[in-house]
Design a protein around this motif. Sequence first.
Motif, PDB file in Angstrom:
ATOM      1  N   SER A  34      -2.338  54.736 -19.353  1.00  0.00           N
ATOM      2  CA  SER A  34      -3.327  55.127 -18.340  1.00  0.00           C
ATOM      3  C   SER A  34      -2.995  54.525 -16.979  1.00  0.00           C
ATOM      4  N   LEU A  35      -2.478  53.286 -16.996  1.00  0.00           N
ATOM      5  CA  LEU A  35      -2.128  52.643 -15.735  1.00  0.00           C
ATOM      6  C   LEU A  35      -0.877  53.287 -15.137  1.00  0.00           C
ATOM      7  N   GLN A  36       0.057  53.707 -15.988  1.00  0.00           N
ATOM      8  CA  GLN A  36       1.225  54.444 -15.492  1.00  0.00           C
ATOM      9  C   GLN A  36       0.778  55.696 -14.739  1.00  0.00           C
ATOM     10  N   GLN A  37      -0.213  56.406 -15.307  1.00  0.00           N
ATOM     11  CA  GLN A  37      -0.698  57.639 -14.692  1.00  0.00           C
ATOM     12  C   GLN A  37      -1.333  57.345 -13.338  1.00  0.00           C
ATOM     13  N   ARG A  38      -2.088  56.234 -13.235  1.00  0.00           N
ATOM     14  CA  ARG A  38      -2.723  55.884 -11.962  1.00  0.00           C
ATOM     15  C   ARG A  38      -1.678  55.515 -10.909  1.00  0.00           C
ATOM     16  N   CYS A  39      -0.616  54.831 -11.334  1.00  0.00           N
ATOM     17  CA  CYS A  39       0.442  54.472 -10.388  1.00  0.00           C
ATOM     18  C   CYS A  39       1.147  55.719  -9.863  1.00  0.00           C
ATOM     19  N   ARG A  40       1.359  56.709 -10.725  1.00  0.00           N
ATOM     20  CA  ARG A  40       1.982  57.959 -10.276  1.00  0.00           C
ATOM     21  C   ARG A  40       1.103  58.635  -9.227  1.00  0.00           C
ATOM     22  N   ALA A  41      -0.196  58.677  -9.496  1.00  0.00           N
ATOM     23  CA  ALA A  41      -1.116  59.364  -8.590  1.00  0.00           C
ATOM     24  C   ALA A  41      -1.194  58.678  -7.227  1.00  0.00           C
ATOM     25  N   LEU A  42      -1.021  57.370  -7.202  1.00  0.00           N
ATOM     26  CA  LEU A  42      -1.141  56.609  -5.955  1.00  0.00           C
ATOM     27  C   LEU A  42       0.221  56.314  -5.322  1.00  0.00           C
ATOM     28  N   SER A  43       1.300  56.947  -5.811  1.00  0.00           N
ATOM     29  CA  SER A  43       2.658  56.720  -5.294  1.00  0.00           C
ATOM     30  C   SER A  43       2.967  55.226  -5.232  1.00  0.00           C
ATOM     31  N   THR A  44       2.739  54.563  -6.360  1.00  0.00           N
ATOM     32  CA  THR A  44       2.938  53.120  -6.471  1.00  0.00           C
ATOM     33  C   THR A  44       4.002  52.840  -7.521  1.00  0.00           C
ATOM     34  N   LEU A  45       4.925  51.934  -7.199  1.00  0.00           N
ATOM     35  CA  LEU A  45       6.003  51.607  -8.126  1.00  0.00           C
ATOM     36  C   LEU A  45       5.963  50.112  -8.436  1.00  0.00           C
ATOM     37  N   PRO A  46       5.649  49.728  -9.679  1.00  0.00           N
ATOM     38  CA  PRO A  46       5.678  48.299 -10.032  1.00  0.00           C
ATOM     39  C   PRO A  46       7.108  47.785 -10.089  1.00  0.00           C
ATOM     40  N   LEU A  47       7.339  46.666  -9.420  1.00  0.00           N
ATOM     41  CA  LEU A  47       8.677  46.078  -9.382  1.00  0.00           C
ATOM     42  C   LEU A  47       8.806  44.850 -10.264  1.00  0.00           C
ATOM     43  N   ARG A  68      -6.030  48.055  -5.763  1.00  0.00           N
ATOM     44  CA  ARG A  68      -6.619  46.842  -6.350  1.00  0.00           C
ATOM     45  C   ARG A  68      -7.715  47.197  -7.345  1.00  0.00           C
ATOM     46  N   GLU A  69      -8.536  48.171  -6.989  1.00  0.00           N
ATOM     47  CA  GLU A  69      -9.614  48.596  -7.886  1.00  0.00           C
ATOM     48  C   GLU A  69      -9.043  49.184  -9.176  1.00  0.00           C
ATOM     49  N   CYS A  70      -7.979  49.970  -9.039  1.00  0.00           N
ATOM     50  CA  CYS A  70      -7.362  50.587 -10.222  1.00  0.00           C
ATOM     51  C   CYS A  70      -6.768  49.531 -11.160  1.00  0.00           C
ATOM     52  N   LEU A  71      -6.282  48.439 -10.559  1.00  0.00           N
ATOM     53  CA  LEU A  71      -5.640  47.401 -11.360  1.00  0.00           C
ATOM     54  C   LEU A  71      -6.622  46.331 -11.817  1.00  0.00           C
ATOM     55  N   SER A  72      -7.863  46.463 -11.427  1.00  0.00           N
ATOM     56  CA  SER A  72      -8.859  45.444 -11.757  1.00  0.00           C
ATOM     57  C   SER A  72      -8.932  45.224 -13.268  1.00  0.00           C
ATOM     58  N   GLY A  73      -8.801  43.955 -13.669  1.00  0.00           N
ATOM     59  CA  GLY A  73      -8.859  43.601 -15.081  1.00  0.00           C
ATOM     60  C   GLY A  73      -7.533  43.656 -15.796  1.00  0.00           C
ATOM     61  N   ILE A  89      10.411  55.649  -3.236  1.00  0.00           N
ATOM     62  CA  ILE A  89       9.568  55.500  -4.429  1.00  0.00           C
ATOM     63  C   ILE A  89       9.714  56.721  -5.330  1.00  0.00           C
ATOM     64  N   GLU A  90       9.748  57.890  -4.733  1.00  0.00           N
ATOM     65  CA  GLU A  90       9.896  59.107  -5.532  1.00  0.00           C
ATOM     66  C   GLU A  90      11.244  59.130  -6.250  1.00  0.00           C
ATOM     67  N   ARG A  91      12.291  58.658  -5.555  1.00  0.00           N
ATOM     68  CA  ARG A  91      13.617  58.650  -6.161  1.00  0.00           C
ATOM     69  C   ARG A  91      13.663  57.770  -7.399  1.00  0.00           C
ATOM     70  N   LEU A  92      12.893  56.677  -7.394  1.00  0.00           N
ATOM     71  CA  LEU A  92      12.934  55.723  -8.499  1.00  0.00           C
ATOM     72  C   LEU A  92      11.804  55.926  -9.503  1.00  0.00           C
ATOM     73  N   ARG A  93      11.004  56.979  -9.337  1.00  0.00           N
ATOM     74  CA  ARG A  93       9.942  57.212 -10.323  1.00  0.00           C
ATOM     75  C   ARG A  93      10.561  57.452 -11.688  1.00  0.00           C
ATOM     76  N   PRO A  94      10.228  56.630 -12.677  1.00  0.00           N
ATOM     77  CA  PRO A  94      10.862  56.761 -14.007  1.00  0.00           C
ATOM     78  C   PRO A  94      10.681  58.130 -14.645  1.00  0.00           C
ATOM     79  N   ASP A  95       9.514  58.734 -14.438  1.00  0.00           N
ATOM     80  CA  ASP A  95       9.282  60.016 -15.083  1.00  0.00           C
ATOM     81  C   ASP A  95      10.107  61.131 -14.433  1.00  0.00           C
TER      82      ASP A  95
END
Length: 489
Positions: A34-47, A68-73, A89-95
């Motif tokens: 679920s968190l992977q899906q939220r990161c895709r939607a927000l164009s966020t890449l965990p390093l 921050r709200e999405c990652l809360s908890g 970020i798009e180039r390195l998106r794993p999916d």
Amino acid sequence: MFIDSVAQDATIPSVDLTAFDGSVFAAFHGLSPSLQQRCRALSTLPLKLHFREPVLAISDPTQCERIRECLSGEFSDEPRFLLAAPEAIERLRPDAVAPAPSKTSQAPEVLSEAVSGEGSTDAPVVRLVNRILGKAIAWRASDVHLEPFETHYHVRVRRDGVLSVAETPDPSLASAISARIKVMAKMDIAERRLPQDGRIRLSTSDGRQIDLRVNSLPTLWGEKLVLRILGGGDEARTMDEIGMSASQKQLFEATLSKSQGLVLVTGPTGSGKTGTLYAGLKWLNNSERNILAVEDPVELTLPGVNQVQVNARIGLTFANVLRAFLRQDPDIIMLGEIRDQETAEIAVRAAQTGHVVLATLHTNSALETPGRLIDMGIPPYLLGSALNLVLAQRLLRKLCGHCARPGEQGFDADAGGCEHCLGGYAGRLGVFEMLPVSARVSEAISQHRSLEDLTRLARDEGLSSLREQGLALVSAGLTSVKEVNRVCQ
């Protein structure tokens, strides 16, 4: 760059993702689905997720609160953001690029692992850095300098003690090269305002392990990086290989064979002091002796020798390790460097109480060394009774055996060089000035006699200066007068 100006306006550090390869996918797949899906939607890449604080690359600084709200908890600490170009970020998106790795072949986190050969090597910056490091190791260089300037960027390597330009990458790659090396060295890629230290371990194709000590320095035009190549994967040289004459080798071995006393090797940084100590330890090393060594850093591993790496951040200093050594039933103690009065005092007292102590010190000559230790606070009477031998040294470039030519003063280097050398020189050899502490020299040190008096006494007892030893090597056809003039001033 546009991304840098946006980051400055948003007070968020920027990151150049061209320094990263496919191994960042491990961080992405460490998230819940679920968190992977939220990161895709927000164009966020965990390093980086190795520690409690997540590090995330984002393209839109206005989305920080929402992320921050999405990652809360999910994490115990607040996330740290780095601003990156959206297309990166798009180039390195794993999916979009690669499937998730299986549990049996988990890719390492690029920010928490520094092992060569893992992850993709297709990125241009990755290939460039690999080529630079591979070239430096193949050339047996001691240091690599990566230096940004206003209009150019160049890579210099120190070979046989001399710097020369090896590559001139495009200046636009400077930040990416810096980021890639800092990633490999486990340094903070977001911190570009302060100096940092890191370390890299590489594996060569022939199975050697190469350690590199990395330091970054913020300069006017970007980060200058210097990589010290430690050991090059080689074994420590033997007593026969470090360049001593037969009489010098005999004196050194006889001194090391004594039951106690202090042996000092002096000279500037890069003069081969540690190599000489390693050769001595290798000669002493057997199952009947307990040998303990403390260094900063440990440059080569010596089987059978108990080696300790200094770590001042946790209080593991030279002085503290030396105190511990004295409770470890030592026969031989090697001290990488005497830096302060406390360390010097412990070393001198250990040398008086049944231990052979080998250490290095930064002085220009053997004759200046007793005065330096006395200036550090060592009582002259203690030093005079503890000191057995002082050895000053330098490293001279050896003439190339293929292109050296006869000159007016022996052989000279061919400035053009050949395919076997660099400017007429290939490799280096040691030149040594030895001061054995005889009864008369010991008395002079105990009385704190002047340097002039000590020099006259030592010369009467046969001391030969560094320059005289260097000229003897010129007569033997091993080096040039020009090289002796450069090194033995």
